[in-house]
Design a protein around this motif. Structure first.
Motif, PDB file in Angstrom:
ATOM      1  N   ALA A  45       0.569  -1.333   0.083  1.00  0.00           N
ATOM      2  CA  ALA A  45      -0.042  -0.171   0.169  1.00  0.00           C
ATOM      3  C   ALA A  45       0.842   1.208   0.011  1.00  0.00           C
ATOM      4  N   THR A  46       1.910   1.344   0.878  1.00  0.00           N
ATOM      5  CA  THR A  46       2.900   2.476   0.665  1.00  0.00           C
ATOM      6  C   THR A  46       3.413   2.605  -0.528  1.00  0.00           C
ATOM      7  N   LEU A  47       3.754   1.382  -1.351  1.00  0.00           N
ATOM      8  CA  LEU A  47       4.294   1.743  -2.622  1.00  0.00           C
ATOM      9  C   LEU A  47       3.177   2.236  -3.541  1.00  0.00           C
ATOM     10  N   LEU A  48       2.084   1.678  -3.296  1.00  0.00           N
ATOM     11  CA  LEU A  48       1.020   2.063  -4.413  1.00  0.00           C
ATOM     12  C   LEU A  48       0.658   3.627  -4.287  1.00  0.00           C
ATOM     13  N   VAL A  49       0.579   4.075  -2.949  1.00  0.00           N
ATOM     14  CA  VAL A  49       0.458   5.571  -2.671  1.00  0.00           C
ATOM     15  C   VAL A  49       1.602   6.291  -3.348  1.00  0.00           C
ATOM     16  N   LEU A  50       3.005   5.810  -3.109  1.00  0.00           N
ATOM     17  CA  LEU A  50       3.989   6.531  -3.726  1.00  0.00           C
ATOM     18  C   LEU A  50       4.031   6.664  -5.485  1.00  0.00           C
ATOM     19  N   VAL A  51       3.476   5.744  -5.874  1.00  0.00           N
ATOM     20  CA  VAL A  51       3.263   5.522  -7.197  1.00  0.00           C
ATOM     21  C   VAL A  51       2.403   6.704  -7.821  1.00  0.00           C
ATOM     22  N   ALA A  52       1.092   6.552  -6.989  1.00  0.00           N
ATOM     23  CA  ALA A  52      -0.001   7.679  -7.109  1.00  0.00           C
ATOM     24  C   ALA A  52       0.433   9.161  -7.137  1.00  0.00           C
ATOM     25  N   GLY A  53       1.617   9.302  -5.985  1.00  0.00           N
ATOM     26  CA  GLY A  53       1.983  10.707  -6.008  1.00  0.00           C
ATOM     27  C   GLY A  53       3.039  11.212  -7.059  1.00  0.00           C
ATOM     28  N   ILE A  54       3.768  10.174  -7.737  1.00  0.00           N
ATOM     29  CA  ILE A  54       4.616  10.294  -8.661  1.00  0.00           C
ATOM     30  C   ILE A  54       3.849  10.751  -9.752  1.00  0.00           C
ATOM     31  N   CYS A  55       2.729   9.767 -10.098  1.00  0.00           N
ATOM     32  CA  CYS A  55       1.794  10.266 -11.148  1.00  0.00           C
ATOM     33  C   CYS A  55       1.084  11.619 -11.372  1.00  0.00           C
ATOM     34  N   PHE A  56       0.646  11.804 -10.189  1.00  0.00           N
ATOM     35  CA  PHE A  56       0.415  13.297  -9.890  1.00  0.00           C
ATOM     36  C   PHE A  56       1.125  14.306 -10.063  1.00  0.00           C
ATOM     37  N   ALA A  57       2.301  14.113  -9.664  1.00  0.00           N
ATOM     38  CA  ALA A  57       3.360  15.146  -9.706  1.00  0.00           C
ATOM     39  C   ALA A  57       3.901  15.121 -11.178  1.00  0.00           C
ATOM     40  N   VAL A  58       4.045  14.171 -11.892  1.00  0.00           N
ATOM     41  CA  VAL A  58       4.490  14.070 -13.245  1.00  0.00           C
ATOM     42  C   VAL A  58       3.338  14.678 -14.215  1.00  0.00           C
ATOM     43  N   ALA A  59       2.013  14.171 -13.903  1.00  0.00           N
ATOM     44  CA  ALA A  59       0.931  14.816 -14.832  1.00  0.00           C
ATOM     45  C   ALA A  59       0.858  16.174 -14.774  1.00  0.00           C
ATOM     46  N   ALA A  60       1.060  16.800 -13.448  1.00  0.00           N
ATOM     47  CA  ALA A  60       1.178  18.238 -13.130  1.00  0.00           C
ATOM     48  C   ALA A  60       2.018  18.937 -14.071  1.00  0.00           C
ATOM     49  N   ALA A  61       3.175  18.338 -13.917  1.00  0.00           N
ATOM     50  CA  ALA A  61       4.509  19.061 -14.673  1.00  0.00           C
ATOM     51  C   ALA A  61       4.249  19.166 -16.165  1.00  0.00           C
ATOM     52  N   LEU A  62       3.700  17.905 -16.453  1.00  0.00           N
ATOM     53  CA  LEU A  62       3.355  17.662 -18.030  1.00  0.00           C
ATOM     54  C   LEU A  62       2.310  18.567 -18.479  1.00  0.00           C
ATOM     55  N   LEU A  63       1.184  18.878 -17.942  1.00  0.00           N
ATOM     56  CA  LEU A  63       0.004  19.491 -18.373  1.00  0.00           C
ATOM     57  C   LEU A  63       0.455  21.003 -18.133  1.00  0.00           C
ATOM     58  N   ARG A  64       1.042  21.551 -17.173  1.00  0.00           N
ATOM     59  CA  ARG A  64       1.191  22.954 -16.993  1.00  0.00           C
ATOM     60  C   ARG A  64       2.338  23.219 -18.130  1.00  0.00           C
ATOM     61  N   THR A  65       3.328  22.439 -18.446  1.00  0.00           N
ATOM     62  CA  THR A  65       4.366  22.715 -19.430  1.00  0.00           C
ATOM     63  C   THR A  65       3.611  22.634 -20.787  1.00  0.00           C
ATOM     64  N   TRP A  66       2.777  22.020 -21.037  1.00  0.00           N
ATOM     65  CA  TRP A  66       2.343  21.764 -22.317  1.00  0.00           C
ATOM     66  C   TRP A  66       1.099  22.917 -22.414  1.00  0.00           C
ATOM     67  N   GLY A  67       0.477  23.490 -21.311  1.00  0.00           N
ATOM     68  CA  GLY A  67      -0.476  24.703 -21.404  1.00  0.00           C
ATOM     69  C   GLY A  67       0.403  25.998 -21.521  1.00  0.00           C
ATOM     70  N   SER A  68       1.727  25.972 -20.911  1.00  0.00           N
ATOM     71  CA  SER A  68       2.672  27.399 -20.975  1.00  0.00           C
ATOM     72  C   SER A  68       3.169  27.423 -22.140  1.00  0.00           C
ATOM     73  N   ALA A  69       3.421  26.104 -22.824  1.00  0.00           N
ATOM     74  CA  ALA A  69       3.877  26.344 -24.336  1.00  0.00           C
ATOM     75  C   ALA A  69       3.168  27.118 -25.349  1.00  0.00           C
ATOM     76  N   TYR A  70       1.998  26.749 -25.120  1.00  0.00           N
ATOM     77  CA  TYR A  70       0.980  27.521 -26.148  1.00  0.00           C
ATOM     78  C   TYR A  70       0.692  28.956 -25.619  1.00  0.00           C
ATOM     79  N   LEU A  71       0.284  29.172 -24.085  1.00  0.00           N
ATOM     80  CA  LEU A  71      -0.084  30.479 -23.658  1.00  0.00           C
ATOM     81  C   LEU A  71       0.932  31.400 -23.795  1.00  0.00           C
ATOM     82  N   GLY A  72       2.111  30.788 -23.394  1.00  0.00           N
ATOM     83  CA  GLY A  72       3.177  31.915 -23.493  1.00  0.00           C
ATOM     84  C   GLY A  72       3.521  32.305 -21.814  1.00  0.00           C
ATOM     85  N   GLN A  73       4.940  32.105 -21.775  1.00  0.00           N
ATOM     86  CA  GLN A  73       5.200  32.457 -20.186  1.00  0.00           C
ATOM     87  C   GLN A  73       4.958  34.019 -19.793  1.00  0.00           C
ATOM     88  N   GLY A  74       4.719  34.743 -20.792  1.00  0.00           N
ATOM     89  CA  GLY A  74       4.469  36.217 -20.623  1.00  0.00           C
ATOM     90  C   GLY A  74       3.094  36.220 -19.945  1.00  0.00           C
TER      91      GLY A  74
END
Length: 230
Positions: A45-74
């Motif tokens: 269960a501890t391993l499962l929660v860790l994997v979930a945390g990694i997935c949330f963190a990576v998904a957040a980084a990917l989604l925000r980078t994807w959005g920022s790339a098109y919206l522009g950092q400005g």
């Protein structure tokens, strides 16, 4: 800064000094729930929660980078609202608010590192704050862009992404390099979870989060200042 304050309060949890609600972190608490329910052993269960945390963190980084790339950092870094154009490319063909969705997914990852009551405070307050921002921005854009934005709102979901693009692409070109630099904090947190999580030490991951925040402040200071175009 408001988000930083909400995250900080979630970890400090001043109410816990008087109420004594929590003694373990959310990561351990969730793992123990799964273990006591007989779903799996505590280690699994501890391993499962860790994997979930990694997935949330990576998904957040990917989604925000994807959005920022098109919206522009400005636009992403500016505190003012922008209504000079409508972005209909990249993730904005699937969901209207990919940056806010990414931040909320990021909050799920961070919530694992604090206590359960702190996690509840974080998710509720960050969620309400983002919904307030979304409401204000959509009202502003509806007024500035008129019927075109109204049609966009009808076709593209607000926060739950569609698997297929709901509108034709506007043909905008992404700026991946600048987007990655502007989201260096998100990537630092994702790396902290992926590289340090296997030591099963929430404090160590949290130290990685703080280092990522410091690095992101330095990077943002070095990036060109955004031009303010409303």
């Amino acid at each position: 800064m408001i988000l930083v304050l909400l995250y900080a309060v979630s970890f400090v949890m001043p109410w816990n000094k008087w109420l004594h609600l929590d003694t373990v972190r959310t990561w351990q608490w969730l793992a123990s729930l799964l273990s006591r329910a007989g779903v799996m052993g505590f280690s699994q269960a501890t391993l499962l929660v860790l994997v979930a945390g990694i997935c949330f963190a990576v998904a957040a980084a990917l989604l925000r980078t994807w959005g920022s790339a098109y919206l522009g950092q400005g636009v992403v870094r500016d505190t003012a609202m922008h209504g000079d154009r409508m972005v209909a490319a990249g993730p904005y063909r699937h969901v209207r608010n990919p940056l806010y969705l990414g931040t909320f997914l990021h909050s799920f990852a961070l919530a694992l590192l604090t206590m359960p009551s702190g996690a509840a405070f974080m998710l509720v307050t960050v969620g309400l704050f983002e919904l307030r921002l979304i409401g204000a921005e959509e009202s502003f854009l509806s007024e500035r862009l008129g019927e075109a934005y109204g049609e966009y709102r009808m076709r593209v979901p607000r926060l739950v992404p569609s698997l297929r693009p709901q509108i034709e692409s506007s043909g905008a070109s992404p700026a991946w390099g600048t987007a990655a630099l502007s989201e260096v904090y998100m990537w630092g947190v994702a790396i902290s979870f992926g590289a340090l999580g296997w030591m099963y030490n929430a404090v160590l991951i949290l130290q990685g989060v703080l280092v990522s925040l410091g690095v992101s402040l330095v990077v943002r200071a070095l990036l060109p200042r955004p031009e303010r175009t409303l």
